[in-house]
Enzyme design. Sequence first.
Site, PDB file in Angstrom:
ATOM      1  N   GLY A 154      31.967  20.638  43.144  1.00 59.57           N
ATOM      2  CA  GLY A 154      32.889  21.611  43.735  1.00 59.57           C
ATOM      3  C   GLY A 154      32.223  22.486  44.783  1.00 59.57           C
ATOM      4  NE  ARG A 155      26.919  24.492  41.826  1.00 61.53           N
ATOM      5  CZ  ARG A 155      27.315  23.967  40.679  1.00 61.53           C
ATOM      6  NH1 ARG A 155      28.592  23.995  40.342  1.00 61.53           N
ATOM      7  NH2 ARG A 155      26.443  23.390  39.863  1.00 61.53           N
TER       8      ARG A 155
ATOM      9  CD  GLU B 178      41.227  30.982  37.798  1.00 63.90           C
ATOM     10  OE1 GLU B 178      41.364  29.754  37.542  1.00 63.90           O
ATOM     11  OE2 GLU B 178      40.304  31.671  37.348  1.00 63.90           O
TER      12      GLU B 178
ATOM     13  CG  HIS C 297      24.926  52.471  58.497  1.00 65.19           C
ATOM     14  ND1 HIS C 297      24.378  53.599  59.059  1.00 65.19           N
ATOM     15  CD2 HIS C 297      24.748  51.473  59.398  1.00 65.19           C
ATOM     16  CE1 HIS C 297      23.924  53.296  60.276  1.00 65.19           C
ATOM     17  NE2 HIS C 297      24.129  52.014  60.500  1.00 65.19           N
TER      18      HIS C 297
ATOM     19  CD  GLU D 274      29.996  27.142  39.616  1.00 62.60           C
ATOM     20  OE1 GLU D 274      30.834  27.923  39.142  1.00 62.60           O
ATOM     21  OE2 GLU D 274      30.297  26.254  40.432  1.00 62.60           O
TER      22      GLU D 274
ATOM     23  CE  LYS E  35      34.445  16.917  41.046  1.00 60.18           C
ATOM     24  NZ  LYS E  35      33.009  17.069  40.899  1.00 60.18           N
TER      25      LYS E  35
ATOM     26  CE  LYS F  73      36.764  27.237  34.422  1.00 61.35           C
ATOM     27  NZ  LYS F  73      36.594  25.871  34.882  1.00 61.35           N
TER      28      LYS F  73
HETATM   29  O1  F6P Z   1      34.988  27.379  37.117  1.00 64.33           O
HETATM   30  C1  F6P Z   1      34.016  26.894  37.976  1.00 64.33           C
HETATM   31  C2  F6P Z   1      34.525  25.776  38.809  1.00 64.33           C
HETATM   32  O2  F6P Z   1      34.603  24.605  38.065  1.00 64.33           O
HETATM   33  C3  F6P Z   1      33.668  25.597  40.051  1.00 64.33           C
HETATM   34  O3  F6P Z   1      32.549  24.843  39.808  1.00 64.33           O
HETATM   35  C4  F6P Z   1      34.635  24.981  40.993  1.00 64.33           C
HETATM   36  O4  F6P Z   1      34.188  25.065  42.296  1.00 64.33           O
HETATM   37  C5  F6P Z   1      35.861  25.825  40.709  1.00 64.33           C
HETATM   38  O5  F6P Z   1      35.826  26.041  39.318  1.00 64.33           O
HETATM   39  C6  F6P Z   1      37.165  25.225  41.110  1.00 64.33           C
HETATM   40  O6  F6P Z   1      37.389  23.997  40.476  1.00 64.33           O
HETATM   41  P1  F6P Z   1      38.503  23.020  40.989  1.00 64.33           P
HETATM   42  O7  F6P Z   1      38.160  22.607  42.364  1.00 64.33           O
HETATM   43  O8  F6P Z   1      38.480  21.861  40.032  1.00 64.33           O
HETATM   44  O9  F6P Z   1      39.823  23.741  40.946  1.00 64.33           O
END
Ligand code: F6P
Length: 537
Positions: A255-256, A203, A372, A341, A197, A501
Amino acid sequence: MQDLWDALDAQAQSVKGRPLAALFADPARAPAFSVRAEGMLFDYSKTNIDADTRALLIRLTEAAGLAECREAMFTGARINETEGRAVLHTALRNPDGAVTVDGADVMPGVRETLARMRAFADEVRSGAYPGQGGAITDVVNIGIGGSDLGPAMAVLALAPYHDGPRVHFVSNVDGAHIADTLKGLNPETTLVIVASKTFTTIETMTNAATARAWMAERVQDPGDQFAALSSALDKTADFGIDPGRVFGFEDWVGGRYSMWGPIGLSLMIAIGPDRFDDFLAGGAAMDAHFRAAPPAENMPVLLALVGIWHAQVLGHATRAVLPYDQRLARLPAYLQQLEMESNGKGVTMDGTPPLRPTGPVVWGEPGTNGQHAFYQLIHQGTQVVPCEFMVAAQGHEPDLAHHHRLLLANALAQSKALMRGRSLDEAREIAADAGFTGAELERQARHRVFPGNRPSTTLIYPQLTPRILGQIIALYEHRVFVEGVILGINSYDQWGVELGKELAKSVEPLLSGDGVAADIDGSTAQLLGFVRSAQAG
Ligand code: F6P
């Protein structure tokens, strides 16, 4: 609100110790404490909620102004107050609907992006959009959190419907993830989708750069085999992705909550646009139910109220999600982000502390694997873990119907066992049958006692189709919303992810030896020292 919480506490006291099994003396118990919607049945009769408790819980929704908040969400009000944003993921799954934000119609944009996604997905699936080496055989979605968990969960869930290229997911910044994923893939027939987003997530950007370098070794124009899903269109251009393969969305998609739009592109490529439409239609059907049904017949509201009863009234700190559906193996991880979250917050909308503990810890595994592993604690441990079972009436493997029968039998048996337990007398009989006598019989019997009275709910659906999956995800999204409204918190921000972060940014230079170790505590310094000496060999 406080008077209602007090009344619920009193109610909890008055029903404490009441055997769940005794509630079924009333032959109408099961249907009276179940709800059906869109072909699914949600049974919450194996909880200690009775008519009085339910009435009090429903009054909680009224006192919290749930109906008004719900309308505010569906109609584009800026209910994410700390970020000044509307919350409109529901618009993504209802492309024929009408919604405005501050007077501006958002739907033409939704429809246009969906149409572009369809066209691109069709081209990729048919080979009309090839890689340098021919038709795309593999798609790698690079994203994390909401830009990974939703599509990764759904692609696995809908495996019987896959007829497109293989789809892979890379999320972790651990180089092992991308290295293991790319190993064996042909860069000349791979499409990389960068899903973020913000298009700044470290990452994702690190993995995207690694994927581009991997592709550049064999592909002349690697940018041609990249697509981007983002609301930061300027940043996708900086990365060098052609705007024709950039699928944007607005800041009113959290995002979620984003798998219904461009973030769902990998799913659409896997199952095809028509089935993706079915998935959207399932979500929209649950939206319509949530918006119209009275609280006592409203599945998301009741799922939320069961959650509130267990976590905020009875004080159970966790809940287990137990899909008896191997293809929902990623659902617990998906729900962890969705619920934790969203509702793992420490202040209410107005900045004051919440009246009750907020979101519980959500965890789980598919059945029967969990049986199990950790069910021992659920059955006999000293903590009560409310369980949320889910299972399809029918599987996708007609030749393996006997497997499904066993799966169903286990799901139904577990909720029954949790409720009923096993008394000391019954355990004594078992120990006697095993040949124990006297004091040893007594000792052995106590280990075989199950306290019972452990609450659970069961969601049962005909079959895990794209539409049903859409319904289930929307059901859980709205559950989060209802719980958030009752708790008075903002379910749509996530400030709690920021501090770690920020600190990672200051620690990283220390690892490469470039940083100055200011403000480093003794423990962190020791850990850094260990890394340095291990790396020095
Ligand atoms: O660090 C949390 C977060 O902001 C989530 O809410 C989001 O889904 C994820 O990181 C990834 O964010 P992006 O889609 O901006 O890379």
